[in-house]
Design a protein around this motif. Structure first.
Motif, mmCIF file in Angstrom:
data_model
loop_
_atom_site.group_PDB
_atom_site.id
_atom_site.type_symbol
_atom_site.label_atom_id
_atom_site.label_comp_id
_atom_site.label_asym_id
_atom_site.label_seq_id
_atom_site.Cartn_x
_atom_site.Cartn_y
_atom_site.Cartn_z
ATOM 1 N N GLU A 203 -4.866 -1.412 -9.185
ATOM 2 C CA GLU A 203 -5.640 -0.372 -9.861
ATOM 3 C C GLU A 203 -7.062 -0.828 -10.130
ATOM 4 O OE1 GLU A 203 -5.412 2.230 -14.040
ATOM 5 O OE2 GLU A 203 -3.763 0.907 -13.460
ATOM 6 N N ASN A 204 -7.235 -2.108 -10.438
ATOM 7 C CA ASN A 204 -8.485 -2.614 -10.975
ATOM 8 C C ASN A 204 -8.764 -3.991 -10.359
ATOM 9 O OD1 ASN A 204 -9.378 -4.687 -13.181
ATOM 10 N ND2 ASN A 204 -10.278 -2.767 -13.902
ATOM 11 N N ARG A 205 -10.018 -4.296 -10.050
ATOM 12 C CA ARG A 205 -10.339 -5.562 -9.381
ATOM 13 C C ARG A 205 -9.911 -6.779 -10.204
ATOM 14 N NH1 ARG A 205 -15.246 -2.783 -7.570
ATOM 15 N NH2 ARG A 205 -15.251 -2.653 -5.282
ATOM 16 N N GLU A 206 -10.160 -6.767 -11.506
ATOM 17 C CA GLU A 206 -9.780 -7.894 -12.350
ATOM 18 C C GLU A 206 -8.268 -8.072 -12.378
ATOM 19 O OE1 GLU A 206 -10.254 -11.111 -15.127
ATOM 20 O OE2 GLU A 206 -11.435 -10.209 -13.528
ATOM 21 N N GLU A 207 -7.542 -6.962 -12.429
ATOM 22 C CA GLU A 207 -6.077 -7.006 -12.357
ATOM 23 C C GLU A 207 -5.631 -7.688 -11.063
ATOM 24 O OE1 GLU A 207 -2.580 -3.767 -11.242
ATOM 25 O OE2 GLU A 207 -4.701 -3.231 -11.297
ATOM 26 N N CYS A 208 -6.224 -7.310 -9.952
ATOM 27 C CA CYS A 208 -5.847 -7.900 -8.660
ATOM 28 C C CYS A 208 -6.135 -9.398 -8.643
ATOM 29 C CB CYS A 208 -6.598 -7.203 -7.530
ATOM 30 S SG CYS A 208 -6.150 -5.468 -7.282
ATOM 31 N N SER A 218 2.473 -15.772 -3.298
ATOM 32 C CA SER A 218 2.599 -14.468 -2.645
ATOM 33 C C SER A 218 1.375 -14.200 -1.779
ATOM 34 C CB SER A 218 2.752 -13.360 -3.692
ATOM 35 O OG SER A 218 3.985 -13.491 -4.373
ATOM 36 N N GLN A 219 1.573 -13.488 -0.694
ATOM 37 C CA GLN A 219 0.472 -13.213 0.229
ATOM 38 C C GLN A 219 -0.558 -12.264 -0.385
ATOM 39 O OE1 GLN A 219 1.907 -12.036 4.164
ATOM 40 N NE2 GLN A 219 3.821 -13.133 3.787
ATOM 41 N N HIS A 220 -0.082 -11.326 -1.198
ATOM 42 C CA HIS A 220 -0.956 -10.345 -1.812
ATOM 43 C C HIS A 220 -0.162 -9.614 -2.898
ATOM 44 C CE1 HIS A 220 1.345 -8.046 1.075
ATOM 45 N NE2 HIS A 220 0.665 -8.567 2.094
ATOM 46 N N TYR A 221 -0.800 -8.687 -3.574
ATOM 47 C CA TYR A 221 -0.176 -7.957 -4.682
ATOM 48 C C TYR A 221 1.122 -7.287 -4.219
ATOM 49 C CZ TYR A 221 -0.606 -5.453 -9.213
ATOM 50 O OH TYR A 221 -0.438 -4.983 -10.496
ATOM 51 N N THR A 222 1.067 -6.596 -3.101
ATOM 52 C CA THR A 222 2.254 -5.904 -2.598
ATOM 53 C C THR A 222 3.402 -6.872 -2.349
ATOM 54 O OG1 THR A 222 0.884 -4.185 -1.584
ATOM 55 C CG2 THR A 222 3.121 -4.423 -0.741
ATOM 56 N N GLY A 240 -3.084 2.066 -6.228
ATOM 57 C CA GLY A 240 -3.285 1.547 -4.877
ATOM 58 C C GLY A 240 -4.720 1.618 -4.396
ATOM 59 N N VAL A 241 -5.659 1.361 -5.296
ATOM 60 C CA VAL A 241 -7.078 1.500 -4.953
ATOM 61 C C VAL A 241 -7.538 0.414 -3.984
ATOM 62 C CG1 VAL A 241 -9.431 1.557 -5.886
ATOM 63 C CG2 VAL A 241 -7.553 2.602 -7.175
ATOM 64 N N TYR A 242 -7.049 -0.813 -4.167
ATOM 65 C CA TYR A 242 -7.590 -1.962 -3.430
ATOM 66 C C TYR A 242 -6.587 -2.569 -2.455
ATOM 67 C CZ TYR A 242 -11.255 -1.479 -6.862
ATOM 68 O OH TYR A 242 -12.275 -0.973 -7.637
ATOM 69 N N THR A 267 -12.284 7.536 -14.737
ATOM 70 C CA THR A 267 -12.528 7.447 -16.178
ATOM 71 C C THR A 267 -12.531 6.000 -16.666
ATOM 72 O OG1 THR A 267 -11.547 9.636 -16.528
ATOM 73 C CG2 THR A 267 -11.710 8.206 -18.442
ATOM 74 N N LEU A 268 -11.610 5.192 -16.146
ATOM 75 C CA LEU A 268 -11.563 3.774 -16.501
ATOM 76 C C LEU A 268 -12.417 2.918 -15.574
ATOM 77 C CD1 LEU A 268 -7.763 3.341 -17.335
ATOM 78 C CD2 LEU A 268 -9.654 3.667 -18.925
ATOM 79 N N ARG A 269 -13.141 3.583 -14.668
ATOM 80 C CA ARG A 269 -14.030 2.911 -13.720
ATOM 81 C C ARG A 269 -13.283 1.857 -12.911
ATOM 82 N NH1 ARG A 269 -16.476 2.708 -18.432
ATOM 83 N NH2 ARG A 269 -16.852 0.463 -18.516
ATOM 84 N N SER A 270 -12.066 2.213 -12.512
ATOM 85 C CA SER A 270 -11.243 1.289 -11.745
ATOM 86 C C SER A 270 -11.659 1.229 -10.285
ATOM 87 C CB SER A 270 -9.770 1.693 -11.846
ATOM 88 O OG SER A 270 -9.304 1.588 -13.177
ATOM 89 N N GLY A 271 -12.007 2.385 -9.710
ATOM 90 C CA GLY A 271 -12.391 2.416 -8.306
ATOM 91 C C GLY A 271 -12.027 3.736 -7.673
ATOM 92 N N LEU A 272 -12.325 3.881 -6.398
ATOM 93 C CA LEU A 272 -12.088 5.113 -5.656
ATOM 94 C C LEU A 272 -11.029 4.845 -4.591
ATOM 95 C CD1 LEU A 272 -15.800 6.212 -5.136
ATOM 96 C CD2 LEU A 272 -14.220 7.000 -6.907
ATOM 97 N N CYS A 273 -9.903 5.519 -4.696
ATOM 98 C CA CYS A 273 -8.797 5.317 -3.759
ATOM 99 C C CYS A 273 -9.006 6.171 -2.513
ATOM 100 C CB CYS A 273 -7.470 5.673 -4.423
ATOM 101 S SG CYS A 273 -6.044 5.477 -3.342
#
Length: 414
Positions: A203-208, A218-222, A240-242, A267-273
């Motif tokens: 959802e959010n770059r910092e979260e990732c 792990s290879q990635h978040y998924t 699933g933005v990033y 609204t939370l400025r998370s990003g554009l999916c």
């Protein structure tokens, strides 16, 4: 739905399907029927905070506003009042099916299930599972074993009711608030009873970034969820933005779906999916309000934000609109709000469109009701009227709401 047919030979239809004139509801020229809206990602507890703009990004917003609010749902009376308002509001906005996140509290999550049953909404109810929380001990399950026991009690209580419209959904909040061990245990519970799974992803770059640090193997978040066994054809991944191409390929191969939450993402400025990329990878995409990250309870709002998000991405990327790589439009997002959401929730055999044999989940819309906020004109086509409703309409235009053939809202103000 027994049949879909032209009304020209009404007598023959009445004889064949055994209904009389009193069973017929005739629509005015300004009215039409559409499938009910499906909210594939919504936090029922957060309805309390909807419209409060904290001007924070995701992780700070969770700590400052969301976790303290959700902690209050240990009080079942508080939960009863808040959840009743949330479910009623969604129904008035035409949401016939909702995939709800509740809180970590088993009893108040069961209250949410009772409320959806009473009000007649089709719903997946998720008691949130969390055994990690940096905010402190006030909002976290005390251990892995406690979290598992709480989830099992919630699931078993709901399954014993056997309600065909309201089902439990296994709900690890996201990778930052669950240990790998908990996620694996939750996957076992889901598989045992063939339950839906819902969580957040990318959802959010910092979260990732934090997920990469927390799960370096792990290879990635998924891959974090895949290794835990949480990805299946009954899994809903919110945001699933990033996602990278490899992640999208994994999600597609597992049959999991994405709930696109464009209002919250902005609204939370998370990003554009980029939902076009998701669809091109063969991933089912539905829409979510993500209250209260998103400030609206209406899927109409999500339809509009999804169109504008796609437009912004294409403007920003300076793509050639003359080729096939064009933005998604209102027809695409209307599908996401109905059949697409049903596919994501793995109930497209039951709802999502008007196919014979499916349940009649539907909205009666009036674009010329007394309180409408827009105008229509005599020379406008049915498609014009539907498009105007999708872009300009609101709950005032929704006259009736049906779930499984039962009218659960009658009149826009009731």
């Amino acid at each position: 739905i027994c049949f879909v047919d032209d009304s020209g030979d009404l007598k023959t239809l009445q004889d064949e399907y055994r209904f009389n004139n009193n069973d017929i509801q005739r629509l005015k020229p300004s009215q039409f029927i559409i499938p009910g809206f499906i909210d594939s990602h919504v936090h029922a507890a957060q309805y309390y905070n909807t419209g409060c703009s904290p001007r924070l990004k995701l992780l700070d917003w969770l700590q400052a506003f969301t976790f303290p609010l959700e902690a209050k749902f240990s009080d079942t009376d508080f939960a009863q009042a808040a959840y009743t308002k949330a479910v009623m509001r969604l129904l008035r906005h035409g949401t016939t099916t909702a995939s709800y996140f509740a809180t970590i509290h088993t009893d108040s999550s069961l209250k949410l299930a009772e409320i959806t049953e009473k009000l007649g909404q089709r719903a997946f109810i998720g008691k949130v599972s969390m055994d990690v929380n940096d905010a402190g001990p006030y909002y976290v399950e005390s251990s892995l074993s406690v979290a598992v026991k709480n989830c099992e009690r919630f699931v078993n209580t709901m399954l014993k009711k056997g309600n065909p419209l309201v089902a439990p959904s296994i709900t690890p909040r996201f990778a930052l608030s669950c240990t790998g061990e908990l996620m694996k245990e939750l996957a076992v519970i889901a598989d045992r009873s063939k339950l839906n799974i819902q969580t957040h992803i990318s959802e959010n770059r910092e979260e990732c970034r934090l997920v990469r640090e927390l799960y370096p193997n792990s290879q990635h978040y998924t891959d974090v969820y895949d290794r835990a066994g949480l990805l299946s054809e009954k899994t809903v991944l919110a945001h699933g933005v990033y996602l990278h191409n490899e992640e999208m390929q994994t999600i597609s191969s597992r049959g999991s779906g994405i709930s696109h939450c464009p209002n919250s993402n902005m609204t939370l400025r998370s990003g554009l999916c980029n939902t076009k990329r998701l669809l091109q990878h063969g991933i089912d995409v539905g829409l979510g309000t993500d209250m209260s990250g998103g400030y609206s309870a209406s899927i109409l709002d999500a339809i509009r934000y999804a169109v504008q998000t796609s437009n912004i991405l294409h403007i920003d990327c300076d793509l050639d609109f003359s080729n096939e790589d064009v933005p998604i439009g209102v027809k695409d997002t209307f599908r996401m709000a109905t059949l697409g959401g049903a596919e994501v929730l793995n109930i497209d055999d039951k709802v999502g469109n008007f196919v014979v044999g499916k349940d009649f989940d539907a909205l009666v819309v009036d674009v010329s009701c007394d309180t409408t906020g827009f105008d229509v004109f005599e020379d406008e086509s049915p498609e014009d009227k539907i498009t105007k409703f999708l872009f300009l309409g609101d709950d005032r235009n929704i006259q009736d709401v049906f779930v499984a053939g039962r009218r659960v809202v009658s009149g826009a103000k009731e």
